[in-house]
Design a protein around this motif. Structure first.
Motif, mmCIF file in Angstrom:
data_model
loop_
_atom_site.group_PDB
_atom_site.id
_atom_site.type_symbol
_atom_site.label_atom_id
_atom_site.label_comp_id
_atom_site.label_asym_id
_atom_site.label_seq_id
_atom_site.Cartn_x
_atom_site.Cartn_y
_atom_site.Cartn_z
ATOM 1 N N GLN A 183 25.841 50.605 60.111
ATOM 2 C CA GLN A 183 25.529 52.028 60.140
ATOM 3 C C GLN A 183 26.701 52.841 60.696
ATOM 4 O OE1 GLN A 183 23.778 54.358 59.061
ATOM 5 N NE2 GLN A 183 22.345 55.276 60.525
ATOM 6 N N ARG A 184 27.322 52.304 61.724
ATOM 7 C CA ARG A 184 28.419 53.032 62.361
ATOM 8 C C ARG A 184 29.694 53.009 61.507
ATOM 9 N NH1 ARG A 184 26.053 50.406 66.930
ATOM 10 N NH2 ARG A 184 27.581 48.709 66.843
ATOM 11 N N ALA A 185 29.821 51.988 60.681
ATOM 12 C CA ALA A 185 31.043 51.865 59.874
ATOM 13 C C ALA A 185 30.746 51.948 58.381
ATOM 14 C CB ALA A 185 31.738 50.544 60.187
ATOM 15 N N LYS A 186 29.587 52.511 58.036
ATOM 16 C CA LYS A 186 29.135 52.502 56.646
ATOM 17 C C LYS A 186 30.140 53.144 55.692
ATOM 18 C CE LYS A 186 25.239 53.787 53.683
ATOM 19 N NZ LYS A 186 26.036 54.457 52.643
ATOM 20 N N LYS A 187 30.636 54.321 56.039
ATOM 21 C CA LYS A 187 31.539 55.028 55.143
ATOM 22 C C LYS A 187 32.799 54.205 54.878
ATOM 23 C CE LYS A 187 34.007 59.430 54.620
ATOM 24 N NZ LYS A 187 34.260 60.754 55.236
ATOM 25 N N SER A 188 33.376 53.642 55.923
ATOM 26 C CA SER A 188 34.599 52.853 55.773
ATOM 27 C C SER A 188 34.339 51.576 54.985
ATOM 28 C CB SER A 188 35.177 52.509 57.142
ATOM 29 O OG SER A 188 35.546 53.675 57.835
ATOM 30 N N PHE A 189 33.214 50.885 55.314
ATOM 31 C CA PHE A 189 32.894 49.625 54.627
ATOM 32 C C PHE A 189 32.656 49.871 53.142
ATOM 33 C CE2 PHE A 189 29.880 46.623 52.853
ATOM 34 C CZ PHE A 189 30.418 45.394 53.219
ATOM 35 N N ASP A 190 31.817 50.862 52.821
ATOM 36 C CA ASP A 190 31.483 51.114 51.423
ATOM 37 C C ASP A 190 32.706 51.530 50.622
ATOM 38 O OD1 ASP A 190 28.924 50.479 52.047
ATOM 39 O OD2 ASP A 190 28.063 52.454 51.650
ATOM 40 N N ARG A 191 33.547 52.366 51.211
ATOM 41 C CA ARG A 191 34.712 52.821 50.461
ATOM 42 C C ARG A 191 35.760 51.718 50.327
ATOM 43 N NH1 ARG A 191 35.255 59.347 51.713
ATOM 44 N NH2 ARG A 191 33.427 59.841 50.437
ATOM 45 N N THR A 192 35.841 50.853 51.321
ATOM 46 C CA THR A 192 36.732 49.693 51.191
ATOM 47 C C THR A 192 36.233 48.780 50.085
ATOM 48 O OG1 THR A 192 37.326 49.773 53.537
ATOM 49 C CG2 THR A 192 37.708 47.698 52.373
ATOM 50 N N ALA A 193 34.910 48.546 50.054
ATOM 51 C CA ALA A 193 34.318 47.726 48.994
ATOM 52 C C ALA A 193 34.536 48.363 47.636
ATOM 53 C CB ALA A 193 32.824 47.533 49.255
ATOM 54 N N ALA A 194 34.377 49.686 47.557
ATOM 55 C CA ALA A 194 34.572 50.390 46.292
ATOM 56 C C ALA A 194 36.018 50.274 45.818
ATOM 57 C CB ALA A 194 34.182 51.856 46.453
ATOM 58 N N ILE A 195 36.959 50.393 46.742
ATOM 59 C CA ILE A 195 38.378 50.271 46.380
ATOM 60 C C ILE A 195 38.677 48.868 45.861
ATOM 61 C CG2 ILE A 195 40.721 50.203 47.323
ATOM 62 C CD1 ILE A 195 39.888 52.504 49.183
ATOM 63 N N PHE A 196 38.136 47.854 46.549
ATOM 64 C CA PHE A 196 38.368 46.473 46.120
ATOM 65 C C PHE A 196 37.820 46.252 44.711
ATOM 66 C CE2 PHE A 196 36.902 42.113 45.587
ATOM 67 C CZ PHE A 196 38.049 41.391 45.884
ATOM 68 N N LEU A 197 36.579 46.683 44.476
ATOM 69 C CA LEU A 197 35.982 46.509 43.153
ATOM 70 C C LEU A 197 36.749 47.304 42.103
ATOM 71 C CD1 LEU A 197 32.179 46.700 44.033
ATOM 72 C CD2 LEU A 197 33.465 44.674 43.350
ATOM 73 N N GLY A 198 37.199 48.502 42.482
ATOM 74 C CA GLY A 198 37.970 49.317 41.550
ATOM 75 C C GLY A 198 39.291 48.672 41.178
ATOM 76 N N VAL A 199 39.954 48.075 42.158
ATOM 77 C CA VAL A 199 41.227 47.393 41.895
ATOM 78 C C VAL A 199 41.014 46.206 40.961
ATOM 79 C CG1 VAL A 199 43.047 45.981 42.938
ATOM 80 C CG2 VAL A 199 42.364 48.142 44.013
ATOM 81 N N VAL A 200 39.946 45.438 41.216
ATOM 82 C CA VAL A 200 39.644 44.296 40.346
ATOM 83 C C VAL A 200 39.341 44.777 38.942
ATOM 84 C CG1 VAL A 200 38.070 42.376 39.918
ATOM 85 C CG2 VAL A 200 38.832 42.861 42.248
ATOM 86 N N GLY A 201 38.541 45.862 38.839
ATOM 87 C CA GLY A 201 38.217 46.400 37.529
ATOM 88 C C GLY A 201 39.440 46.882 36.779
ATOM 89 N N LEU A 202 40.332 47.604 37.480
ATOM 90 C CA LEU A 202 41.557 48.080 36.839
ATOM 91 C C LEU A 202 42.453 46.923 36.416
ATOM 92 C CD1 LEU A 202 42.514 51.126 39.104
ATOM 93 C CD2 LEU A 202 41.820 51.189 36.689
ATOM 94 N N LYS A 203 42.501 45.893 37.251
ATOM 95 C CA LYS A 203 43.326 44.724 36.900
ATOM 96 C C LYS A 203 42.832 44.073 35.616
ATOM 97 C CE LYS A 203 45.110 40.391 38.814
ATOM 98 N NZ LYS A 203 45.093 39.463 39.957
ATOM 99 N N LEU A 204 41.494 43.999 35.480
ATOM 100 C CA LEU A 204 40.940 43.427 34.247
ATOM 101 C C LEU A 204 41.282 44.283 33.034
ATOM 102 C CD1 LEU A 204 37.365 42.301 35.406
ATOM 103 C CD2 LEU A 204 39.315 40.843 34.847
ATOM 104 N N LEU A 205 41.326 45.594 33.221
ATOM 105 C CA LEU A 205 41.578 46.487 32.109
ATOM 106 C C LEU A 205 43.044 46.498 31.670
ATOM 107 C CD1 LEU A 205 39.422 49.612 33.079
ATOM 108 C CD2 LEU A 205 38.917 47.904 31.331
ATOM 109 N N VAL A 206 43.966 46.355 32.610
ATOM 110 C CA VAL A 206 45.377 46.565 32.267
ATOM 111 C C VAL A 206 46.196 45.288 32.109
ATOM 112 C CG1 VAL A 206 45.349 48.803 33.428
ATOM 113 C CG2 VAL A 206 46.127 46.786 34.686
ATOM 114 N N THR A 207 45.694 44.131 32.617
ATOM 115 C CA THR A 207 46.485 42.903 32.476
ATOM 116 C C THR A 207 46.064 42.123 31.249
ATOM 117 O OG1 THR A 207 44.932 41.799 33.979
ATOM 118 C CG2 THR A 207 46.975 42.616 34.902
#
Length: 207
Positions: A183-207
């Motif tokens: 709860q105290r770190a929700k914003k940071s955790f969720d956005r870190t998770a979103a960035i990680f998933l986004g990077v993986v998704g972009l890697k799949l799209l461009v490589t």
């Protein structure tokens, strides 16, 4: 029984693979932390079923097509990458939403457990890396003339290992103490998770 000894090696590889951090870990953790234990376990059930499905497809040589037919592999990567980007967008958008930590009954109102199950299933099956790993396992460890029920046994082993690991993750992260920390770190955790998933998704799209 020695004819089935190759299953021990397969189980070891699958266990190591399940413990490797990736999209499946993030969606299970996010479900358990942001919703409830039941949601986390349901997501784990979906990831386990996804691995078992890949095992069945690998036994029939379907996943090998991803290696042999470039167009099929590219299509799979594009679909998987697009889904992970969509998932990252949703998690990022919900990062600022307050977490209800009053109990599982209140949390359960935030979407059905079945949706959490589908989240795990689609996340697992959208990852071409998982498909190729399972195909590699069959190529490396399954005999040219496998004994009876090999496909069923590998699928069961894959499901049990993957589901058990992520169920432990879900249970561990769904305690009130852990969710209070989240709860105290929700914003940071969720956005870190979103960035990680986004990077993986972009890697799949461009490589």
């Amino acid at each position: 029984m020695t004819e089935y000894s190759f299953l021990i090696a397969i189980a070891g590889v699958l266990f190591i693979g399940a413990m490797s951090p990736g999209p499946s870990f993030l969606v299970v953790a996010q479900s358990a932390l942001a919703k409830s234990r039941a949601h986390g376990i349901a997501t784990a059930l979906g990831t386990g079923l996804g691995v078992a499905l890949f095992a069945v497809l690998a036994s029939f040589g379907v996943t090998t097509l991803l290696e042999k037919v470039p167009s099929a592999f590219i299509a799979f990567k594009l679909l998987g990458g697009a889904y992970l980007l969509y998932l990252a967008y949703r998690i990022w958008g919900g990062a600022t939403q307050a977490l209800d930590i009053q109990g599982s009954d209140a949390s359960a109102k935030k979407g059905s457990v079945f949706k959490s199950f589908l989240l795990g299933l689609v996340t697992q099956t959208s990852n071409p890396k998982t498909a190729l790993v399972i195909a590699g396992i069959f190529a490396a460890f399954v005999p040219a003339e496998p004994p009876a029920n090999t496909t069923l046994l590998v699928a069961i082993i894959a499901f049990v290992i993957d589901f058990s690991w992520y169920a432990i993750v879900a249970i561990s992260l769904s305690t009130n103490r852990t969710r209070n920390v989240y709860q105290r770190a929700k914003k940071s955790f969720d956005r870190t998770a979103a960035i990680f998933l986004g990077v993986v998704g972009l890697k799949l799209l461009v490589t």
